[in-house]
Design an enzyme around this catalytic site. Structure first.
Site, PDB file in Angstrom:
ATOM      1  N   HIS A   1      17.066  -4.376   4.348  1.00  0.00           N
ATOM      2  CA  HIS A   1      15.746  -3.719   4.527  1.00  0.00           C
ATOM      3  C   HIS A   1      14.981  -4.473   5.603  1.00  0.00           C
ATOM      4  CE1 HIS A   1      12.071  -1.581   2.664  1.00  0.00           C
ATOM      5  NE2 HIS A   1      11.672  -2.138   3.806  1.00  0.00           N
TER       6      HIS A   1
ATOM      7  N   HIS B   1      12.339  -4.178   9.233  1.00  0.00           N
ATOM      8  CA  HIS B   1      11.522  -3.473  10.234  1.00  0.00           C
ATOM      9  C   HIS B   1      11.598  -4.246  11.548  1.00  0.00           C
ATOM     10  CE1 HIS B   1       9.583  -0.964   7.117  1.00  0.00           C
ATOM     11  NE2 HIS B   1       9.719  -2.046   6.377  1.00  0.00           N
TER      12      HIS B   1
ATOM     13  N   LYS C   1      15.526   7.332   4.273  1.00  0.00           N
ATOM     14  CA  LYS C   1      14.421   6.618   3.632  1.00  0.00           C
ATOM     15  C   LYS C   1      13.362   7.598   3.160  1.00  0.00           C
ATOM     16  CE  LYS C   1      12.025   3.101   2.346  1.00  0.00           C
ATOM     17  NZ  LYS C   1      11.459   1.988   3.073  1.00  0.00           N
TER      18      LYS C   1
ATOM     19  N   HIS D   1      10.780   3.903  -1.046  1.00  0.00           N
ATOM     20  CA  HIS D   1       9.567   3.100  -1.253  1.00  0.00           C
ATOM     21  C   HIS D   1       8.952   3.635  -2.547  1.00  0.00           C
ATOM     22  CE1 HIS D   1       5.916   0.774   0.024  1.00  0.00           C
ATOM     23  NE2 HIS D   1       5.451   1.533  -0.950  1.00  0.00           N
TER      24      HIS D   1
ATOM     25  N   HIS E   1      12.508  -3.074  -2.128  1.00  0.00           N
ATOM     26  CA  HIS E   1      11.506  -4.129  -2.344  1.00  0.00           C
ATOM     27  C   HIS E   1      10.821  -4.024  -3.708  1.00  0.00           C
ATOM     28  CE1 HIS E   1       8.959  -0.879  -0.992  1.00  0.00           C
ATOM     29  NE2 HIS E   1       8.995  -1.154   0.285  1.00  0.00           N
TER      30      HIS E   1
ATOM     31  N   ASP F   1      12.511  -6.906   3.932  1.00  0.00           N
ATOM     32  CA  ASP F   1      11.290  -6.151   4.251  1.00  0.00           C
ATOM     33  C   ASP F   1      10.438  -6.929   5.241  1.00  0.00           C
ATOM     34  OD1 ASP F   1       9.498  -4.047   4.285  1.00  0.00           O
ATOM     35  OD2 ASP F   1       8.447  -4.700   2.483  1.00  0.00           O
TER      36      ASP F   1
HETATM   37  N1  LIG Z   1       6.123  -3.607   3.291  1.00  0.00           N
HETATM   38  C1  LIG Z   1       5.010  -3.467   3.978  1.00  0.00           C
HETATM   39  O1  LIG Z   1       3.961  -3.944   3.524  1.00  0.00           O
HETATM   40  N2  LIG Z   1       4.970  -2.827   5.168  1.00  0.00           N
HETATM   41  C2  LIG Z   1       6.047  -2.141   5.831  1.00  0.00           C
HETATM   42  C3  LIG Z   1       6.323  -0.791   5.255  1.00  0.00           C
HETATM   43  C4  LIG Z   1       7.040  -0.826   3.917  1.00  0.00           C
HETATM   44  O2  LIG Z   1       8.152  -1.321   3.801  1.00  0.00           O
HETATM   45  O3  LIG Z   1       6.476  -0.335   2.930  1.00  0.00           O
HETATM   46  C5  LIG Z   1       5.694  -1.992   7.319  1.00  0.00           C
HETATM   47  O4  LIG Z   1       6.388  -1.244   8.016  1.00  0.00           O
HETATM   48  O5  LIG Z   1       4.761  -2.662   7.784  1.00  0.00           O
HETATM   49 ZN   LIG Z   2       9.742  -2.094   4.393  1.00  0.00          ZN
HETATM   50 ZN   LIG Z   3       8.145   0.121   1.714  1.00  0.00          ZN
END
Ligand SMILES: NC(=O)N[C@@H](CC(=O)O)C(=O)O
Ligand SMILES: [Zn+2]
Ligand SMILES: [Zn+2]
Length: 343
Positions: free
Chosen positions: A13, A15, A99, A136, A174, A247
């Site tokens: 996971h 970003h 997702k 999510h 998460h 995450d």
């Molecule tokens: N986890 C977070 O607080 N933020 C994530 C989005 C997500 O995974 O929910 C993001 O893309 O900033």
């Molecule tokens: Zn995330």
């Molecule tokens: Zn998320």
């Protein structure tokens, strides 16, 4: 134990953001992760196979030469994602999962799904072709307290969903509550969960006692310590349903330190080091390899990485800031001591 060699881990996971940010985010994760599930919540989101292919190419361009890091692409489901989109995604060979963001649940989720019932044929198609659904797991209605949003989602949405599509593979992303842990433990084998380093290391006191700390603000929000403890026990249990997903979600410093700050913690700069710290504190370093390197590929039906990394116990200081495009990001644990390093 002062040294630990494990199969090369993967991040299920992640970003990476896009464009100018990739030159920092990709090398950070490529440093020792073999693969990563790349979250599709860009602006605009990655909703088609073509988007996923183009995004993957931008990531590959930012991957350091000589690195074998492999991005595993995902599609962002909307109310309009069709079974045909799913078929195209599978045929592309590039997309490994889809997702589900409930609309409004988190960063860049405005185009998310407003009602799961609307995309039932799409989810059935995913089950048919074996594409996992990554969720999510939070409800978004105003009347539900932010600390209860995951728990309520488990009851109201996950339980019926698992029943209604009996072959759909699901990753509850998460997870942050003991209710989610229990749900995943008791669910069929096709249901798993990722756990972040920050939810293992912290609870809401770390975010709120003695001052409000925006860099601990993420979604789902940090919960009480009894939930943190349930996550810790799940992570070290050796149960293959629980595996590593950082995450890691960087936001520029000025988007976090402001009157209405963004949700997300940036951990990729030291992810396995932070997990090692969490597992060591629980006396369970021997359980790190399964969680970080074996259970994820097992769930996704992919081979394990064949090489190893070595963690060495040797104190260092996390940077105060890191470059992020032409701005900065404040990493998790900025300026504090970390115990483990990757050799
Ligand atoms: N986890 C977070 O607080 N933020 C994530 C989005 C997500 O995974 O929910 C993001 O893309 O900033
Ligand atoms: Zn995330
Ligand atoms: Zn998320």
């Amino acid at each position: 134990m002062n040294e630990l060699t494990i199969t090369r881990p993967d991040d299920w996971h992640l970003h990476l953001r896009d464009n100018e940010f990739l030159t920092q985010t990709v090398p950070a994760s490529a440093r020792y992760f073999g693969r990563a599930i790349i979250m599709p919540n860009l602006v605009p989101p990655v909703t088609t196979m073509e988007d996923a292919i183009a995004y993957k190419a931008r990531i590959s361009k930012a991957t350091p030469s000589g690195s074998s890091f492999k991005p595993l692409m995902t599609l962002y489901l909307t109310d309009n994602t069709s079974p045909k989109d799913i078929q195209n995604a599978v045929d592309s060979g590039v997309v490994v999962a889809c997702k589900l963001y409930p609309a409004g649940a988190t960063t860049n989720s405005d185009s998310g799904v407003t009602n799961i019932g609307k995309i039932k044929p799409t989810l059935e198609k995913m089950a048919e072709v074996g594409l996992p659904l990554l969720i999510h797991g939070e409800v978004t209605t105003d009347d539900i307290d932010i600390f209860d949003r995951e728990k309520v989602f488990v009851e109201s949405t996950l339980e019926p969903l698992v029943e209604s599509i009996p072959t759909l593979k699901i990753v509850v992303e998460h997870i942050t509550t003991k209710q989610a842990v229990e749900f995943v433990m008791n669910a069929p084998e096709r249901v798993a969960a990722t756990i972040t380093p920050h939810h293992l290391l912290y609870n809401r006191n770390h975010m709120l006692v003695g001052g409000i700390r925006p860099h601990f603000y993420c979604l789902p929000i940090l919960k009480r310590n009894e939930h943190q403890q349930a996550l810790q026990q799940a992570a070290i249990s050796g149960n293959p349903k629980f595996f590593l997903g950082t995450d890691s979600a960087p936001h520029a410093q000025d988007k976090k330190e402001t009157a209405c700050g963004c949700a997300g913690c940036y951990s990729a700069f030291a992810a396995i080091e932070l997990y090692a710290e969490a597992f060591e504190a629980l006396g369970a370093l021997d359980k790190l390899e399964g969680f970080a390197s074996h259970f994820g590929p097992g769930f996704y039906g992919l081979p394990r990485n064949t090489d190893t990394i070595t963690l060495v116990k040797s104190e260092w200081q996390a940077p105060e800031t890191l470059a992020f495009g032409d701005t900065d990001v404040i990493p998790l644990r900025a300026g504090t001591k970390l115990d483990w390093q990757v050799a």
